[in-house]
Design a protein around this motif. Structure first.
Motif, PDB file in Angstrom:
ATOM      1  N   ASP A  42       0.841  -1.194   0.000  1.00 50.44           N
ATOM      2  CA  ASP A  42       0.000   0.000   0.000  1.00 50.44           C
ATOM      3  C   ASP A  42       0.882   1.253   0.000  1.00 50.44           C
ATOM      4  OD1 ASP A  42      -2.233   1.563   0.094  1.00 50.44           O
ATOM      5  OD2 ASP A  42      -2.855   0.973   2.114  1.00 50.44           O
ATOM      6  N   MET A  44       0.813   4.168  -1.384  1.00 55.10           N
ATOM      7  CA  MET A  44       0.199   5.474  -1.194  1.00 55.10           C
ATOM      8  C   MET A  44       0.078   5.803   0.289  1.00 55.10           C
ATOM      9  SD  MET A  44      -2.576   7.339  -0.373  1.00 55.10           S
ATOM     10  CE  MET A  44      -3.816   6.073  -0.128  1.00 55.10           C
ATOM     11  N   ARG A  45      -0.400   4.829   1.058  1.00 58.07           N
ATOM     12  CA  ARG A  45      -0.602   5.041   2.482  1.00 58.07           C
ATOM     13  C   ARG A  45       0.719   5.363   3.189  1.00 58.07           C
ATOM     14  NH1 ARG A  45      -4.905   6.670   3.571  1.00 58.07           N
ATOM     15  NH2 ARG A  45      -6.297   5.504   4.917  1.00 58.07           N
ATOM     16  N   LEU A  47       3.393   6.783   1.811  1.00 53.38           N
ATOM     17  CA  LEU A  47       3.782   8.147   1.438  1.00 53.38           C
ATOM     18  C   LEU A  47       2.988   9.168   2.235  1.00 53.38           C
ATOM     19  CD1 LEU A  47       4.116   8.121  -2.475  1.00 53.38           C
ATOM     20  CD2 LEU A  47       5.918   7.996  -0.757  1.00 53.38           C
ATOM     21  N   LYS A 116     -17.262  16.473   7.864  1.00 51.64           N
ATOM     22  CA  LYS A 116     -17.691  15.378   8.719  1.00 51.64           C
ATOM     23  C   LYS A 116     -16.569  14.803   9.583  1.00 51.64           C
ATOM     24  CE  LYS A 116     -21.256  12.485   6.573  1.00 51.64           C
ATOM     25  NZ  LYS A 116     -21.252  11.468   5.534  1.00 51.64           N
ATOM     26  N   ARG A 117     -15.341  14.874   9.094  1.00 44.54           N
ATOM     27  CA  ARG A 117     -14.261  14.127   9.753  1.00 44.54           C
ATOM     28  C   ARG A 117     -13.389  15.045  10.580  1.00 44.54           C
ATOM     29  NH1 ARG A 117     -16.883  10.310   8.518  1.00 44.54           N
ATOM     30  NH2 ARG A 117     -17.504  10.155   6.347  1.00 44.54           N
ATOM     31  N   TYR A 119     -10.614  14.595  12.036  1.00 44.69           N
ATOM     32  CA  TYR A 119      -9.168  14.574  11.785  1.00 44.69           C
ATOM     33  C   TYR A 119      -8.812  15.352  10.526  1.00 44.69           C
ATOM     34  CZ  TYR A 119      -9.375  10.793   8.246  1.00 44.69           C
ATOM     35  OH  TYR A 119      -9.612  10.051   7.124  1.00 44.69           O
ATOM     36  N   TRP A 170      -6.358  11.524  16.143  1.00 40.47           N
ATOM     37  CA  TRP A 170      -7.746  11.214  15.806  1.00 40.47           C
ATOM     38  C   TRP A 170      -7.841  10.098  14.761  1.00 40.47           C
ATOM     39  CZ3 TRP A 170      -9.837  14.537  19.173  1.00 40.47           C
ATOM     40  CH2 TRP A 170     -11.210  14.500  19.339  1.00 40.47           C
ATOM     41  N   LEU A 171      -6.740   9.829  14.105  1.00 40.52           N
ATOM     42  CA  LEU A 171      -6.731   8.917  12.974  1.00 40.52           C
ATOM     43  C   LEU A 171      -6.403   7.497  13.385  1.00 40.52           C
ATOM     44  CD1 LEU A 171      -6.805   8.914   9.849  1.00 40.52           C
ATOM     45  CD2 LEU A 171      -4.380   9.425   9.893  1.00 40.52           C
ATOM     46  N   VAL A 172      -5.615   7.342  14.472  1.00 41.14           N
ATOM     47  CA  VAL A 172      -5.114   6.009  14.787  1.00 41.14           C
ATOM     48  C   VAL A 172      -6.211   5.125  15.349  1.00 41.14           C
ATOM     49  CG1 VAL A 172      -2.752   6.782  15.109  1.00 41.14           C
ATOM     50  CG2 VAL A 172      -4.292   6.703  17.075  1.00 41.14           C
ATOM     51  N   LYS A 173      -6.074   3.830  15.062  1.00 40.53           N
ATOM     52  CA  LYS A 173      -7.097   2.881  15.468  1.00 40.53           C
ATOM     53  C   LYS A 173      -6.905   2.443  16.914  1.00 40.53           C
ATOM     54  CE  LYS A 173      -8.476  -1.120  13.282  1.00 40.53           C
ATOM     55  NZ  LYS A 173      -8.120  -2.101  12.245  1.00 40.53           N
ATOM     56  N   SER A 174      -5.677   2.413  17.368  1.00 39.87           N
ATOM     57  CA  SER A 174      -5.439   2.065  18.773  1.00 39.87           C
ATOM     58  C   SER A 174      -4.187   2.800  19.243  1.00 39.87           C
ATOM     59  CB  SER A 174      -5.260   0.553  18.920  1.00 39.87           C
ATOM     60  OG  SER A 174      -4.155   0.134  18.153  1.00 39.87           O
ATOM     61  N   TRP A 175      -4.057   2.906  20.562  1.00 40.10           N
ATOM     62  CA  TRP A 175      -2.951   3.686  21.128  1.00 40.10           C
ATOM     63  C   TRP A 175      -1.658   2.899  21.065  1.00 40.10           C
ATOM     64  CZ3 TRP A 175      -4.239   8.339  20.982  1.00 40.10           C
ATOM     65  CH2 TRP A 175      -5.572   8.712  21.221  1.00 40.10           C
ATOM     66  N   THR A 176      -0.804   3.285  20.156  1.00 40.44           N
ATOM     67  CA  THR A 176       0.486   2.624  20.056  1.00 40.44           C
ATOM     68  C   THR A 176       1.579   3.611  20.423  1.00 40.44           C
ATOM     69  OG1 THR A 176       0.587   3.182  17.719  1.00 40.44           O
ATOM     70  CG2 THR A 176      -0.278   1.020  18.279  1.00 40.44           C
ATOM     71  N   LEU A 180       1.750   8.172  20.579  1.00 36.36           N
ATOM     72  CA  LEU A 180       1.855   8.634  21.965  1.00 36.36           C
ATOM     73  C   LEU A 180       3.179   9.359  22.203  1.00 36.36           C
ATOM     74  CD1 LEU A 180       0.243   5.655  23.916  1.00 36.36           C
ATOM     75  CD2 LEU A 180      -0.704   7.932  23.541  1.00 36.36           C
TER      76      LEU A 180
END
Lengths: 218, 321
Positions: A42, A44-45, A47, A116-117, A119, A170-176, A180
């Motif tokens: 992936d 693009m992601r 970059l 709407k978003r 982030y 706001w974008l991350v799925k879980s706290w890594t 942090l």
């Protein structure tokens, strides 16, 4: 301290202009790797994410200049404009990847993202705040505006940094660890500034207002 | 001079777990030291997956999307969400070589006639099916995966659910010594990873227990040795490396719903009209298409509406997301 003094002396000998180009080497490197197929499934992601992170890194570096001088005696003031402008350049590239490669100019989705978003709203606001900072980054702008006004305008860097870190969190799925860590660094750097302002505000109330517009403070 | 035990004894009955789980590593190590020169394939074990993936015996299936072009194997096996091995997409491929997948068994309990600890070999049929499915992640990317597997209904038929059973709960392995994401300071989720389906969803012929992809056994990072695949739901429902299946009367808890209830519901059917609270689900990025891959509009039920739409007749899918 001898180490700090010799470091400062050595830093004085580094020319600033070439650093503008050095700062942009991640762009060349990442695009090269993307076309080389080295960024995985992936690209693009990768970059998009990396350019955003570089923007944040340069922003934090620019904001760290004053506390580093104040608390460590390290003088990086000559590089601050370069650091701040690099943050802006990376923000432009990051935004371009989002518009062109991620959303692929489908304005309907971009429009929906924009209202709407959270982030996206945070990120876009941060970018808008960076524009006046970049536009007034020249020596001429400082002279024209006067040091006081210029400094007031450039306080926009603080809300911009806050918005950048919110955009990321706001974008991350879980706290890594990674987000942090950046959040922690931002909190420390901005926390120190807040402390400075408070202290200066208090002393100003008690004594004469402090001298302003010392040129090396810019 | 052949010694045969009177009856089959599982290593787990006579050897401490940590020892027999390490057996493969020990063997690989001693083999590497002793006969490394004549067995080069065993000798390089550090950081690399030394597991040899066996070819699987398969037959075609009417439920396979034969018209779809599968994503390259390289991408299917290097771009994974498997937080037990780290939160980065490349982490599982890098870290999952430590996982021991043999021996493997699944504990099946709850509301069934025949509960028990079932060995992998007793559950997986000798000949399985080739099924090409779309795979849509909740993060708005997608792949096409040529799975090898069999219908979950075959397992459920074997253990005979009771009339009171309404849901099926699944559990992933917890083994911090082999799963680095399950130890350390910041842990992304609570372990074990748990998932669930309604019984009729679980019995649906599209619902697959996958043991392989591209005609071979599953690589560890893809959920070896056995995982769920529910093609009309977001990828996180398709729980990996399953060690327990429980039939229940109540809706079972599910991991992402526990982590963020507003964002991930129990059903999690692919639905372009119900956005994730923080991002749109209207379209998806195609993995493996390169830097300029065109986004594709997301299909309702990930393109399986005809097959599964009836399961949700009369339900408000914006409420039951």
């Amino acid at each position: 301290m001898a180490i700090i003094d010799s470091t400062n002396a050595a830093l004085k000998r580094i020319p600033v202009l070439p650093l503008y180009f050095v700062a942009l080497t991640p762009v060349v490197w990442l695009f090269y790797r993307a076309f080389d197929g080295a960024l995985g499934a992936d690209p693009m992601r990768v970059l998009e994410h990396e350019f955003g992170l570089w923007s944040l890194r340069f922003m934090l570096a620019a904001l760290a200049v004053t506390p580093l001088r104040k608390y460590a005696g390290l003088n990086l003031i000559r590089f601050r404009r370069m650091l701040g402008l690099s943050a802006f350049y990376f923000a432009i590239i990051h935004l371009s990847v989002y518009l062109l490669l991620d959303r692929q100019l489908s304005w309907g989705e971009i429009g929906a993202d924009l209202y709407k978003r959270p982030y996206i709203i945070f990120g876009m606001s941060a970018f808008l705040l960076l524009i006046p900072l970049a536009l007034t980054s020249t020596d001429r702008a400082v002279r024209k505006l006067g040091a006081l006004t210029w400094r007031k305008i450039h306080r926009l860097a603080y809300p911009a940094a806050v918005l950048m870190i919110l955009h990321y969190l706001w974008l991350v799925k879980s706290w890594t660890t990674e987000p942090l860590t950046y959040a922690f660094l931002t909190a420390v750097i901005l926390g120190l500034r807040l402390l400075d302002f408070k202290r200066r505000g208090n002393s100003a109330n008690k004594e004469k207002p402090a001298a302003i517009g010392r040129p090396e403070m810019l | 001079m052949v010694f045969r035990p009177a009856q089959k004894i599982l290593p787990s009955e006579i050897t401490p777990k940590s020892v027999y789980l390490n057996r493969r590593t020990l063997l690989a190590g001693s083999a590497g030291a002793a006969i490394g020169s004549i067995m080069p394939s065993v000798a390089h074990s550090a950081g690399e997956n030394t597991r040899v993936l066996q070819k699987l015996e398969t037959r075609p299936s009417e439920y396979s999307n034969e018209d779809l072009e599968p994503t390259a194997k390289e991408y299917i096996t290097s771009y994974n969400n498997f937080y037990e091995f780290g939160t980065g997409k490349e982490d599982p491929a890098r870290n999952a070589h430590t996982l021991t997948v043999k021996p493997w068994s699944i504990k099946i309990d709850g509301l069934v006639n025949k509960p028990g600890e079932y060995a992998y070999e007793d559950l997986v049929p000798a000949v399985q099916e080739d099924r090409i499915y779309r795979f849509r992640c909740v993060e708005a990317w997608s792949m096409v995966v040529p799975w090898v597997g069999f219908q979950l209904s075959e397992i459920l038929d074997k253990v005979e659910p009771l009339g009171s059973a309404k849901y099926v709960a699944f559990e992933t392995l917890v083994r911090p010594e082999e799963m680095p994401g399950q130890s350390g300071l910041f842990q992304a989720l609570e372990w074990p990873y748990v998932e669930g389906l309604r019984l009729d969803e679980a019995m649906h012929p599209l619902t697959l227990m996958a043991t392989g992809l591209y005609g071979e056994e599953l690589p560890n990072q893809n959920g070896a040795p056995i995982r769920l695949v529910v093609p009309w739901k977001y990828g996180f429902k398709s729980i990996k490396s399953i060690v327990r299946i429980t039939l229940t009367e109540q809706e079972p808890p599910t991991s992402w719903n526990i982590a963020a209830p507003r964002e991930y519901g129990f059903y999690s059917n692919v639905n372009p009209r119900v956005d994730h609270p923080r991002w749109s689900q209207a379209s998806e990025r195609i993995i493996g298409g390169g830097l300029f891959a065109k986004r594709k509009p997301t299909l309702r039920f990930n393109g399986y509406e005809e097959e599964v739409g009836d399961l949700y007749a009369g339900m408000d899918l914006t409420k039951f997301y």
